[in-house]
Design a protein around this motif. Structure first.
Motif, PDB file in Angstrom:
ATOM      1  N   SER A 350       0.844  -1.204   0.000  1.00  0.00           N
ATOM      2  CA  SER A 350       0.000   0.000   0.000  1.00  0.00           C
ATOM      3  C   SER A 350       0.874   1.248   0.000  1.00  0.00           C
ATOM      4  CB  SER A 350      -0.911   0.003   1.223  1.00  0.00           C
ATOM      5  OG  SER A 350      -1.610   1.220   1.306  1.00  0.00           O
ATOM      6  N   THR A 355      -5.230   2.289   3.182  1.00  0.00           N
ATOM      7  CA  THR A 355      -6.337   1.727   2.413  1.00  0.00           C
ATOM      8  C   THR A 355      -7.140   0.758   3.284  1.00  0.00           C
ATOM      9  OG1 THR A 355      -5.062   1.997   0.419  1.00  0.00           O
ATOM     10  CG2 THR A 355      -6.867   0.418   0.315  1.00  0.00           C
ATOM     11  N   GLU A 491      -8.213   5.853 -15.474  1.00  0.00           N
ATOM     12  CA  GLU A 491      -8.463   6.721 -14.328  1.00  0.00           C
ATOM     13  C   GLU A 491      -8.216   8.197 -14.624  1.00  0.00           C
ATOM     14  OE1 GLU A 491      -6.167   5.809 -10.779  1.00  0.00           O
ATOM     15  OE2 GLU A 491      -4.428   5.298 -11.974  1.00  0.00           O
TER      16      GLU A 491
HETATM   17  C1  AGP Z   1      -3.802   3.860  -8.838  1.00  0.00           C
HETATM   18  O1  AGP Z   1      -3.360   4.800  -9.717  1.00  0.00           O
HETATM   19  C2  AGP Z   1      -4.803   4.280  -7.840  1.00  0.00           C
HETATM   20  N1  AGP Z   1      -4.533   5.490  -7.205  1.00  0.00           N
HETATM   21  C3  AGP Z   1      -5.268   3.159  -6.913  1.00  0.00           C
HETATM   22  O2  AGP Z   1      -5.517   2.025  -7.664  1.00  0.00           O
HETATM   23  C4  AGP Z   1      -4.336   2.786  -5.732  1.00  0.00           C
HETATM   24  O3  AGP Z   1      -3.198   2.144  -6.194  1.00  0.00           O
HETATM   25  C5  AGP Z   1      -5.127   1.909  -4.752  1.00  0.00           C
HETATM   26  O4  AGP Z   1      -6.220   2.629  -4.269  1.00  0.00           O
HETATM   27  C6  AGP Z   1      -4.278   1.423  -3.609  1.00  0.00           C
HETATM   28  O5  AGP Z   1      -3.788   2.487  -2.843  1.00  0.00           O
HETATM   29  P1  AGP Z   1      -2.657   2.261  -1.778  1.00  0.00           P
HETATM   30  O6  AGP Z   1      -1.437   1.827  -2.509  1.00  0.00           O
HETATM   31  O7  AGP Z   1      -2.484   3.592  -1.118  1.00  0.00           O
HETATM   32  O8  AGP Z   1      -3.143   1.197  -0.835  1.00  0.00           O
END
Ligand code: AGP
Length: 614
Positions: A350, A355, A491
């Protein structure tokens, strides 16, 4: 989701809060608002839309002097993105103002109860209910801190709450459960925020807060307790980056700046982790070698881009360690009832470390007695705090919503972990590890090479930014790159884009191919004969049906180039490391397409950088 800030000190509170919100706008931009404690009570301003709407309103209608206040930038969950639903929310008489990040799951019952007692609400949010609870507390004689403690005892869900009381100027009170909050410690001023970036221009000294803690700041003090009022341990730390890292530095977008920072971010992530003999040194692996040797299964868990890094990690980990490795999307992990034992190693990835889906997966894994190693870019975030060990990526702050340097540094951290496990288990000879490590060390220079030769990629963006659909194909570690290339385009460019395992295309998706449909194909280095040749066949299959092929392959791969309408050359690397290079043109392509389409690259619609709700 949502950025929140609290300030008390000697500076103009509005200026401090607005500049803090600007640095946290990546967390949500459906609305923004401030509440300032003034000599005449609390002054609230809030506006739907981006922060600039609030700034315009504040410029048109100046606020009285204030040295204390709270602010919020919102990613909407309960209630649409309107002025009324914007934070801060007020209690029934406007004595208490409060901002919230998270979701109050039992807000409907609480709201009904308050309505039965005569309360009326101005918004559809779950958060306004808490403002009422806290104000009812202070109205009945509690301090703001006591009222906050009583309120959180009634809440279910995830929340960071920050509140001020017009009748208790000089202090800001916050509560934290499952959503981020850090304290910034200044001289004669204190800050509370979801992200240190919001106060980095004022101080680099911070205090990490734990779960279920209440904090009260004044200009000169920080007092932290747990929800039940017992004293809590806090962890002060120094932030090792400065304001310049949180600014665009001459680039049009944070995303573009972060793309070009990747060689350094990868080099920084390798720094100090490789011994002079080429062995791996992972001091932060606080799991002893005997426990690591007993690991008989690895599960990698992550979301979005980090999940794509995890998919690539599986290939490397299984190849080097011969330990079976599964990869799960974090939001699906618990619900499939995965088989986890004390000999399972769960690796979570992460960037933000906040997350919610990944955090819940960690808790589930630990309940089943698995060991958890997290790969994370954010010092002191919840995910590393709740893991048995953490391998930090050293990408510096990633502010663009579309993850770029977060991804490539996650890949490198996964490689380090895989090689370290191989070293501990003895599944690779020292000289084999050494030679792979040297290849890792060569990556930053090769990344620079790719980033200096982007003419063809930029031309492609010019030619293709008006198409309605783009496909991405790859095999082996090229498959997750196809998924990541498509995600980047979706995105920020809002283009229909799909990534496929190249061999799977003929089982259905090939029906999508029509005349001149752009299809990006990631071709592995030529050494991997079988996969290389199979991918070349897949290119021919789509070309035969009229696709326009954009091939990413090793420089000098004449066969691949001969099937390409456009060929993007990559330096030679071992197959497992090719993703670190192959993703770069795809990131640049999506950034450029979104720019040409006139979209806000750093703040794409409907998204937020840090997804702290499940
Ligand atoms: C990718 O460009 C996004 N922002 C999203 O998929 C992101 O990677 C995902 O929400 C996980 O976030 P994290 O690495 O902060 O856990």
């Amino acid at each position: 989701m949502c950025g929140i800030i609290g300030y008390v000190g000697c500076q103009d509170a509005k200026t401090v809060i607005i500049s803090g919100l600007r640095r946290m706008e990546y967390r949500g931009y459906d609305s923004a608002g401030v509440a300032l404690v003034t000599d005449h009570g609390i002054e609230v301003r809030k506006k739907a839309g981006k922060l600039k709407n609030l700034e315009a309103d504040l410029a048109a209608h100046p606020t009285p002097d204030s040295h204390e206040g709270i602010g919020h930038t919102r990613w909407a969950t309960h209630g649409g993105p309107t002025d009324e639903n914007a934070h801060p929310h007020l209690g029934p008489t406007g004595r208490v103002a409060l901002v919230h990040n998270g979701i109050i799951e039992n807000f409907a019952e609480l709201k009904a109860e308050l309505e039965r007692a005569g309360a009326t609400f101005l918004s559809q949010t779950d958060s306004e209910v808490v403002a009422h609870l806290v104000e009812n507390g202070v109205a009945s004689g509690s301090t703001l801190r006591e009222a906050m403690m009583a309120a959180v005892a009634r809440l279910e869900g995830t929340f960071t709450l920050v509140a001020v009381d017009a009748q208790a100027p000089g202090s800001v009170v916050a509560a934290r459960r499952n959503s981020p909050l850090v304290v910034g410690v200044g001289e004669g001023e204190m800050f509370l925020a979801s992200d240190v970036a919001s106060f980095i221009e004022h101080t680099r000294e911070a205090i990490e807060l734990g779960q279920d803690q209440i904090v009260e700041i004044t200009a000169t003090s920080v007092d932290v307790t747990s929800f039940d009022g017992s004293p809590a341990l806090t962890k002060p730390y120094h932030i090792d980056w400065d304001l310049s890292a949180a600014e665009k530095g001459g680039y049009d977008w944070f995303m573009r700046k972060e793309i070009f920072e990747q060689p350094k971010a990868v080099a920084d992530t390798l720094l100090g982790r490789i011994g002079p003999d080429g062995s791996l040194i992972l001091d932060e692996m606080r799991i002893d070698a005997a426990t690591l040797r007993s690991i008989d299964k690895i599960i990698v868990v992550a979301c979005g881009t980090a999940y794509h890094a995890g998919m690539i990690a599986k290939y490397a980990i299984e190849h080097w360690t011969r330990i079976p490795c599964e990869v799960d999307i974090a939001s699906e992990f618990r619900y499939r009832d995965p088989i986890i034992t004390a000999n399972t190693l769960v690796v979570t990835i992460s960037q933000s470390g906040e997350t919610a889906d990944t955090l819940m997966a960690i808790r589930h894994a630990r309940e089943q007695h698995a060991k958890v190693v997290s790969i994370c870019n954010t010092n002191g975030a919840t995910i590393p705090r709740e893991s048995d060990a953490v391998i930090y990526t050293h990408a510096g702050p990633e502010i663009g919503v579309a993850s770029t340097k977060g991804f490539t540094t996650q890949l490198v951290a996964c490689y380090l972990l895989g090689l370290y496990l191989a070293q501990v288990k003895g599944t690779k000879f020292g000289d084999e590890i050494h030679s792979l490590v040297r290849e890792l060390e060569a990556l930053p220079a090769k990344m620079e090479e790719v980033l200096k030769d982007l003419g063809a990629t930029l031309d492609l963006a010019q030619q293709l930014h008006d198409v309605s659909s783009v496909l991405f194909l790859g095999r082996h570690v090229g498959y997750p790159i196809a998924l990541e290339g498509a995600l980047k385009l979706k995105e920020i460019s809002y283009l229909h884009a799909e990534g496929f395992a190249a061999g799977e295309l003929k089982h259905g998706p090939i029906a999508l191919i029509e005349d001149w449909l752009p299809v990006f194909v990631v071709v592995p280095p030529q050494g991997r004969d079988q996969i290389h040749d199979k991918v070349l066949s897949n290119i021919q299959e789509v070309r035969a049906r009229g696709a326009r092929t954009i091939v990413l392959g090793e420089r000098g791969d004449e066969a691949a180039a001969s099937y390409a309408d456009h060929f993007l050359a990559l330096p030679t690397v071992p197959t497992l490391f090719q993703p670190v290079l192959a993703i770069l043109p795809l990131q640049v392509f999506s950034c450029e397409v979104a720019t040409l389409k006139g979209y806000d690259v750093d703040q794409p619609r409907n998204l937020a950088k840090s997804v702290t709700v499940e």
